[in-house]
Each structure stands twice: as structure tokens, then as C-alpha cells.
Write a protein that holds these residues in place. Structure first.
Motif, mmCIF file in Angstrom:
data_model
loop_
_atom_site.group_PDB
_atom_site.id
_atom_site.type_symbol
_atom_site.label_atom_id
_atom_site.label_comp_id
_atom_site.label_asym_id
_atom_site.label_seq_id
_atom_site.Cartn_x
_atom_site.Cartn_y
_atom_site.Cartn_z
ATOM 1 N N LYS A 73 1.148 -1.167 -0.062
ATOM 2 C CA LYS A 73 -0.346 0.452 -0.917
ATOM 3 C C LYS A 73 0.615 1.548 -0.181
ATOM 4 C CE LYS A 73 -3.907 -2.146 2.400
ATOM 5 N NZ LYS A 73 -4.909 -1.551 3.609
ATOM 6 N N GLN A 74 1.911 1.262 0.355
ATOM 7 C CA GLN A 74 2.417 2.497 0.820
ATOM 8 C C GLN A 74 3.655 1.908 -0.477
ATOM 9 O OE1 GLN A 74 4.491 3.128 4.856
ATOM 10 N NE2 GLN A 74 6.340 4.165 4.016
ATOM 11 N N GLN A 75 4.254 3.189 -0.983
ATOM 12 C CA GLN A 75 5.086 3.867 -1.974
ATOM 13 C C GLN A 75 6.681 2.942 -1.274
ATOM 14 O OE1 GLN A 75 5.728 6.700 -4.358
ATOM 15 N NE2 GLN A 75 7.963 5.880 -5.770
ATOM 16 N N PRO A 76 7.227 1.395 -1.437
ATOM 17 C CA PRO A 76 8.476 1.695 -0.860
ATOM 18 C C PRO A 76 9.768 2.924 -1.309
ATOM 19 C CG PRO A 76 8.365 -0.074 -1.825
ATOM 20 C CD PRO A 76 6.937 1.309 -2.326
ATOM 21 N N ASP A 77 10.613 3.413 -0.190
ATOM 22 C CA ASP A 77 11.613 4.076 0.202
ATOM 23 C C ASP A 77 12.899 3.385 -0.847
ATOM 24 O OD1 ASP A 77 10.624 5.307 1.552
ATOM 25 O OD2 ASP A 77 11.149 4.271 3.158
ATOM 26 N N ALA A 78 13.014 2.498 -0.859
ATOM 27 C CA ALA A 78 13.735 2.279 -1.943
ATOM 28 C C ALA A 78 13.807 0.697 -2.343
ATOM 29 C CB ALA A 78 15.920 1.908 -1.107
ATOM 30 N N ILE A 79 14.121 -0.203 -3.253
ATOM 31 C CA ILE A 79 14.291 -1.998 -4.167
ATOM 32 C C ILE A 79 14.997 -2.414 -4.902
ATOM 33 C CG2 ILE A 79 12.330 -3.050 -5.791
ATOM 34 C CD1 ILE A 79 10.285 -0.677 -5.718
ATOM 35 N N GLN A 80 15.588 -3.612 -4.437
ATOM 36 C CA GLN A 80 16.662 -3.957 -4.602
ATOM 37 C C GLN A 80 15.932 -5.562 -5.030
ATOM 38 O OE1 GLN A 80 19.420 -5.218 -1.935
ATOM 39 N NE2 GLN A 80 20.128 -7.245 -3.217
ATOM 40 N N ILE A 81 16.318 -5.239 -6.821
ATOM 41 C CA ILE A 81 16.167 -6.914 -7.600
ATOM 42 C C ILE A 81 17.291 -7.255 -7.560
ATOM 43 C CG2 ILE A 81 15.075 -7.670 -9.543
ATOM 44 C CD1 ILE A 81 13.461 -5.413 -8.170
ATOM 45 N N GLY A 82 16.969 -8.881 -7.863
ATOM 46 C CA GLY A 82 17.827 -9.582 -7.422
ATOM 47 C C GLY A 82 19.540 -9.131 -6.546
ATOM 48 N N LEU A 83 19.967 -10.217 -6.524
ATOM 49 C CA LEU A 83 21.538 -10.058 -5.438
ATOM 50 C C LEU A 83 22.456 -10.096 -6.447
ATOM 51 C CD1 LEU A 83 19.836 -13.556 -3.466
ATOM 52 C CD2 LEU A 83 20.387 -10.841 -2.270
ATOM 53 N N GLY A 84 22.352 -9.499 -7.657
ATOM 54 C CA GLY A 84 24.004 -9.414 -7.681
ATOM 55 C C GLY A 84 24.325 -11.239 -8.623
ATOM 56 N N TRP A 85 23.213 -12.271 -8.744
ATOM 57 C CA TRP A 85 24.585 -13.322 -9.174
ATOM 58 C C TRP A 85 23.681 -14.320 -9.567
ATOM 59 C CZ3 TRP A 85 22.335 -16.012 -3.972
ATOM 60 C CH2 TRP A 85 22.861 -15.411 -2.904
ATOM 61 N N GLU A 86 24.268 -14.305 -11.183
ATOM 62 C CA GLU A 86 24.024 -13.679 -12.443
ATOM 63 C C GLU A 86 22.993 -15.104 -12.500
ATOM 64 O OE1 GLU A 86 25.217 -13.929 -17.031
ATOM 65 O OE2 GLU A 86 26.888 -14.056 -15.789
ATOM 66 N N ASP A 87 23.674 -15.929 -12.177
ATOM 67 C CA ASP A 87 22.780 -17.247 -12.055
ATOM 68 C C ASP A 87 22.033 -17.715 -11.534
ATOM 69 O OD1 ASP A 87 23.856 -17.823 -10.134
ATOM 70 O OD2 ASP A 87 25.334 -19.623 -9.794
ATOM 71 N N PHE A 88 21.655 -16.951 -10.444
ATOM 72 C CA PHE A 88 20.149 -17.387 -8.873
ATOM 73 C C PHE A 88 19.155 -15.995 -10.124
ATOM 74 C CE2 PHE A 88 22.774 -19.951 -6.586
ATOM 75 C CZ PHE A 88 21.512 -20.911 -7.242
ATOM 76 N N ASP A 89 19.716 -15.148 -10.869
ATOM 77 C CA ASP A 89 19.426 -13.106 -11.077
ATOM 78 C C ASP A 89 18.422 -14.127 -12.209
ATOM 79 O OD1 ASP A 89 19.946 -12.372 -8.686
ATOM 80 O OD2 ASP A 89 21.495 -11.051 -9.083
ATOM 81 N N GLN A 90 18.814 -14.879 -12.973
ATOM 82 C CA GLN A 90 17.753 -15.259 -14.205
ATOM 83 C C GLN A 90 16.927 -16.391 -13.616
ATOM 84 O OE1 GLN A 90 21.018 -16.806 -16.756
ATOM 85 N NE2 GLN A 90 22.124 -15.160 -17.500
ATOM 86 N N GLU A 91 16.992 -16.600 -12.864
ATOM 87 C CA GLU A 91 16.066 -17.120 -12.265
ATOM 88 C C GLU A 91 14.307 -16.652 -11.657
ATOM 89 O OE1 GLU A 91 17.103 -21.166 -9.916
ATOM 90 O OE2 GLU A 91 17.971 -21.667 -11.934
ATOM 91 N N GLY A 92 15.256 -15.148 -11.227
ATOM 92 C CA GLY A 92 14.190 -14.099 -10.395
ATOM 93 C C GLY A 92 13.337 -14.864 -9.605
ATOM 94 N N ARG A 93 14.545 -14.854 -7.778
ATOM 95 C CA ARG A 93 14.664 -15.502 -6.702
ATOM 96 C C ARG A 93 14.111 -14.409 -5.509
ATOM 97 N NH1 ARG A 93 13.672 -20.576 -7.196
ATOM 98 N NH2 ARG A 93 14.574 -21.295 -9.366
ATOM 99 N N TYR A 94 14.605 -12.909 -5.825
ATOM 100 C CA TYR A 94 14.803 -12.108 -4.586
ATOM 101 C C TYR A 94 14.779 -10.628 -5.102
ATOM 102 C CZ TYR A 94 17.927 -10.470 -1.074
ATOM 103 O OH TYR A 94 17.657 -8.741 0.012
ATOM 104 N N VAL A 95 13.629 -10.293 -4.418
ATOM 105 C CA VAL A 95 13.287 -8.916 -4.803
ATOM 106 C C VAL A 95 12.726 -8.026 -3.238
ATOM 107 C CG1 VAL A 95 10.714 -9.119 -4.505
ATOM 108 C CG2 VAL A 95 11.676 -7.087 -5.043
#
Length: 256
Positions: A73-95
Motif C-alpha cells: 500500500k505504501q510506496q517503498p523508499d528503495a527497491i532491490q531486484i536480485g542479489l547480483g548473482w547472474e545464475d540465480f538472478d536469471q531465475e527471479g528469486r529475490y526482491v
């Protein structure tokens, strides 16, 4: 503050079964979703911003696979997409979304049930994620990690524990890892802390009559830092309507 974690096993499928209508009734402040199984282009505006909520998502490169999101409901102050790990970030596992002193993370731990190769990938993710959890714990922020961890921690967390001792999701190495997260790093398992003797299953196999007979696993968790965990008032698992092979896990926090 009400926070829901739900593995929807496909946001398009869950929406067609009334998941957005459920969110309207649940009146959550924050919703963490796993297994979107959709790219951004596949998602309608309602799926991106249900009920007009702010949305942040991390989708997989592979179509119809994985993916996580946070709606708020509230707009986030900051957002982080992924962990900087190419192999797992390609699988969309962390926000991750930050709201003042509060951090909320939607996590989808890899499953190792499909093959030995995927089990090794799961172990790799666990090894790499443990230092992240240690750093988060010492960050002086109030942090909640919601998601499908694909691990049943103790015997009470799985109906047929004797028959699954050698199966992915209940392997000794996985259970020990989760014990380390809780006992050594200090993360608090909200459901088990509130309800020490209630199994709290959140996932049921589609095989046989697992759902009807409640032969389930508790693999969806709210893991929180101690200050936030102390604010947890009550939790529930929504089973009135089946949107997925998982059920939504709802926790109310007296926060801030």
C-alpha cells in the motif's frame, strides 16, 4: 500491519481463481508473492498493481518459470531486484523493498526435487545466501524475509516425516542449514514461535489426496529479525479457497 506471503504457482492462474479478490478481503499492507511464472509483458496491470498497490517484481528469463514480487500500500523508499548473482538472478528469486526502518524481502528458494543437479544448485544458493542473512541480521534494520524456502525444518513441519528423510526439502543438510539460520544467526520463525505445537502446513502435493487429507509440508515462512518478531501478534493460513498448491500465510504485526 498485515503481511501475506503466498506462492501462487502462476500469477495468471491464481488471478483467474480469484486471488486478487482474496487480497481485497484480506486487506494486507504488504504481499510477498513467489512463482509468478510470468514475464512483465505477460502480466496485466491488475497483476502488477493489484488493488492499486505499488508493485516490485523480479521475473525469470525463462518463460513460465519462478519469479517473485512485493505489493504494498505504501510506496517503498528503495527497491532491490536480485542479489547480483547472474545464475540465480536469471531465475527471479529475490526482491527487497525498504519502508523507513523496515525491510521486506520476497524469496523463492530453489527446489531440488526435480534432479540431483537442481539439488546441488539449491545447496549452492544456501551457501551463498547464508552470509547475506548474517549481514542483514547485523544491519540494525527491522527485516522480514517472506517466501517459499522449500525446506520443512522439523518433524512437526511435515506430515509424513519418516517417509521423507531422504527427499529434497527434508534432507538433514537442509534442516541443519535452517537451524543455523534460526539458532546461530538469530532469525525468528514467526509461525513456530507463535504456535509451537500447530503444524501449520502451507504446501500439499498434487498427488493422491494430499490436500484433502492434509498431508502437507510447512515450507513457507516469515523469518524476522528479533525486534520485528516481537511485534508479531497472530498468524493464519488461508485455506477457504485453493489458488495454488500453496496456501497464503498471513501474519499481523503491531509495527511500528
Amino acid at each position: 500491519m498485515r503481511i501475506i506471503s503466498a506462492n501462487v504457482n502462476g500469477i495468471r492462474s491464481a488471478t483467474s481463481k480469484g486471488f486478487i479478490d482474496y487480497l481485497a478481503l484480506a486487506q494486507a499492507d504488504i504481499v510477498c508473492v513467489q512463482e509468478l511464472k510470468a514475464q512483465e509483458a505477460d502480466m496485466t496491470e491488475e497483476m502488477k498493481h493489484p488493488l492499486g498497490m505499488h508493485g516490485a517484481w523480479h521475473t525469470a528469463l525463462k518463460r513460465g518459470y519462478s519469479g517473485v514480487a512485493i505489493y504494498s500500500k505504501q510506496q517503498p523508499d528503495a527497491i532491490q531486484i536480485g542479489l547480483g548473482w547472474e545464475d540465480f538472478d536469471q531465475e527471479g528469486r529475490y526482491v527487497r523493498a525498504d519502508f523507513g526502518q523496515l525491510t521486506v524481502i520476497s524469496l523463492y528458494m530453489p527446489s531440488g526435487s526435480s534432479s540431483e543437479e537442481r539439488q546441488q544448485a539449491k545447496f549452492c544458493f544456501m551457501d551463498k545466501f547464508l552470509p547475506i542473512m548474517r549481514d542483514l541480521q547485523t544491519s540494525q534494520r527491522d527485516i522480514l524475509i517472506c517466501g517459499d524456502w522449500n525446506i520443512a525444518h522439523q518433524n512437526i513441519d511435515i506430515k509424513n516425516w519418516r517417509g521423507n528423510l531422504k527427499n529434497s526439502g527434508f534432507l538433514p543438510e537442509e534442516r541443519q542449514w535452517l537451524s543455523q539460520v534460526i539458532n546461530e544467526l538469530g532469525w525468528v520463525d514467526i509461525w513456530r514461535t507463535l504456535y509451537p505445537e500447530i503444524p501449520g502446513y502451507t504446501w500439499w502435493s498434487n498427488r493422491g489426496q494430499a490436500y484433502a487429507k492434509d498431508v502437507g509440508w510447512r515450507i513457507d515462512y516469515h523469518l524476522a529479525t528479533p525486534n520485528l518478531a516481537a511485534c508479531a501478534q497472530q498468524a493464519s493460513i488461508y485455506k477457504d479457497v485453493k489458488y495454488s498448491d500453496h496456501a497464503p500465510l498471513i501474519v499481523d504485526y503491531a509495527y511500528p
